[in-house]
Write a protein that holds these residues in place. Sequence first.
Motif, mmCIF file in Angstrom:
data_model
loop_
_atom_site.group_PDB
_atom_site.id
_atom_site.type_symbol
_atom_site.label_atom_id
_atom_site.label_comp_id
_atom_site.label_asym_id
_atom_site.label_seq_id
_atom_site.Cartn_x
_atom_site.Cartn_y
_atom_site.Cartn_z
ATOM 1 N N LEU A 80 25.737 0.256 2.501
ATOM 2 C CA LEU A 80 25.327 -0.689 3.537
ATOM 3 C C LEU A 80 23.809 -0.769 3.642
ATOM 4 O O LEU A 80 23.237 -1.850 3.825
ATOM 5 N N TYR A 81 23.153 0.369 3.499
ATOM 6 C CA TYR A 81 21.696 0.392 3.579
ATOM 7 C C TYR A 81 21.085 -0.283 2.345
ATOM 8 O O TYR A 81 20.080 -0.987 2.453
ATOM 9 N N ALA A 82 21.726 -0.073 1.195
ATOM 10 C CA ALA A 82 21.243 -0.710 -0.031
ATOM 11 C C ALA A 82 21.354 -2.233 0.083
ATOM 12 O O ALA A 82 20.465 -2.970 -0.375
ATOM 13 N N ALA A 83 22.422 -2.713 0.692
ATOM 14 C CA ALA A 83 22.601 -4.155 0.854
ATOM 15 C C ALA A 83 21.530 -4.729 1.784
ATOM 16 O O ALA A 83 20.994 -5.821 1.546
ATOM 17 N N ALA A 84 21.210 -3.996 2.840
ATOM 18 C CA ALA A 84 20.165 -4.465 3.764
ATOM 19 C C ALA A 84 18.808 -4.489 3.074
ATOM 20 O O ALA A 84 18.027 -5.446 3.238
ATOM 21 N N LEU A 85 18.510 -3.452 2.285
ATOM 22 C CA LEU A 85 17.234 -3.434 1.562
ATOM 23 C C LEU A 85 17.174 -4.577 0.559
ATOM 24 O O LEU A 85 16.118 -5.220 0.393
ATOM 25 N N ALA A 86 18.281 -4.857 -0.108
ATOM 26 C CA ALA A 86 18.316 -5.970 -1.062
ATOM 27 C C ALA A 86 18.047 -7.297 -0.359
ATOM 28 O O ALA A 86 17.359 -8.175 -0.911
ATOM 29 N N GLN A 87 18.574 -7.453 0.855
ATOM 30 C CA GLN A 87 18.320 -8.672 1.628
ATOM 31 C C GLN A 87 16.831 -8.812 1.936
ATOM 32 O O GLN A 87 16.255 -9.913 1.813
ATOM 33 N N LEU A 88 16.201 -7.729 2.303
ATOM 34 C CA LEU A 88 14.773 -7.760 2.604
ATOM 35 C C LEU A 88 13.952 -7.998 1.340
ATOM 36 O O LEU A 88 12.952 -8.728 1.364
ATOM 37 N N ARG A 89 14.368 -7.407 0.237
ATOM 38 C CA ARG A 89 13.666 -7.617 -1.032
ATOM 39 C C ARG A 89 13.752 -9.073 -1.472
ATOM 40 O O ARG A 89 12.782 -9.629 -2.002
ATOM 41 N N GLU A 92 11.088 -10.904 -0.008
ATOM 42 C CA GLU A 92 9.773 -10.296 -0.252
ATOM 43 C C GLU A 92 9.165 -9.711 1.015
ATOM 44 O O GLU A 92 7.959 -9.803 1.267
ATOM 45 N N LEU A 93 10.014 -9.072 1.800
ATOM 46 C CA LEU A 93 9.575 -8.438 3.033
ATOM 47 C C LEU A 93 9.287 -6.954 2.857
ATOM 48 O O LEU A 93 8.788 -6.296 3.782
ATOM 49 N N VAL A 94 9.612 -6.428 1.694
ATOM 50 C CA VAL A 94 9.357 -5.020 1.392
ATOM 51 C C VAL A 94 8.628 -4.928 0.055
ATOM 52 O O VAL A 94 8.618 -5.877 -0.737
ATOM 53 N N TYR A 95 8.039 -3.774 -0.201
ATOM 54 C CA TYR A 95 7.359 -3.561 -1.476
ATOM 55 C C TYR A 95 7.431 -2.086 -1.846
ATOM 56 O O TYR A 95 7.532 -1.210 -0.969
ATOM 57 N N PRO A 96 7.366 -1.781 -3.152
ATOM 58 C CA PRO A 96 7.403 -0.382 -3.580
ATOM 59 C C PRO A 96 6.056 0.279 -3.344
ATOM 60 O O PRO A 96 5.000 -0.325 -3.538
ATOM 61 N N CYS A 97 6.105 1.532 -2.926
ATOM 62 C CA CYS A 97 4.887 2.295 -2.652
ATOM 63 C C CYS A 97 4.914 3.580 -3.462
ATOM 64 O O CYS A 97 5.870 4.358 -3.380
ATOM 65 N N TYR A 98 3.852 3.804 -4.246
ATOM 66 C CA TYR A 98 3.769 4.966 -5.129
ATOM 67 C C TYR A 98 2.782 6.017 -4.607
ATOM 68 O O TYR A 98 2.449 6.956 -5.326
#
Length: 298
Positions: A80-89, A92-98
Amino acid sequence: MYVGRFAPSPTGLLHIGSLLTAVASYLDARSRHGRWLVRMEDLDPPREMPGAAAAILSTLEAFALHWDGEVVYQSRRYHLYAAALAQLRAHELVYPCYCSRKTVQAEARGMGVDGVVYGGRCASLSKDTCLCADKMPAWRLRVGSELISFLDAVQGWQQQCLASDVGDFVLLRADGFWAYQLAVVVDDAAQGINHVVRGQDLLVSTPRQIYLQQLLGLPQPTYAHLPLLTNALGQKWSKQTQAPALDLHRREALLRQVLAYLGLPHAPQVDSLADLLGWAVQHWQLERVLPQAIVAVQ
């Protein structure tokens, strides 16, 4: 219908502060003829105490705090959390941080409400740069500069600027574990939670959760943040301050103690804890709960 919940983390046994939250959320639900759910927030396995989840449930039952339906475990809901993150991705509301923790600390834009404000190093990296990195990233949510405001049923009017008070915050950690902020929003919506009664220590997290609810198109619950219980040194009773586990031989005394902290009048003598809770349901008024911290003994 009113749907509330108690959502402990199995990083230790229940203590007096936990009991306050459990009892208040239970009374608020039952006094409105609603449902009271229990969710185990087991998102951080390295910090969990073996056997704590089962012990928590056993303690709730020992205090006659009986929940509705099955207990939900966040560790079983990663999809469920993965699906929500995919929706945000997708938007383009999220970005990877290294960034390492050291980098985050060194480049912080100052202190926020519960830690440093992320400096934004990875916010403007190109997609190609991110994809070429040789380490797993965390995923951060972009925040705006608008004020997030809400009326808390105990603490009153609240507002926060996420950009200056929090910064872009993590939804998925670099070690692969989901962040509380995303999981709690997804689970509250999935379970139909429309009233959240919890401790004041989570008050500063609420604007982040409201912002996520807005972005994901999820309903916003009504919030009530209870006063903190502190020890004689003014520290919040918690696992970190060595709060003792609840003494099950003193269940009635502890329950009466918590009811007094919650503003209920002195309860009469009863035959059982269930009768005491039944009396408390009849006399419960959330409006009587004061916002100030309370020095508690256990």
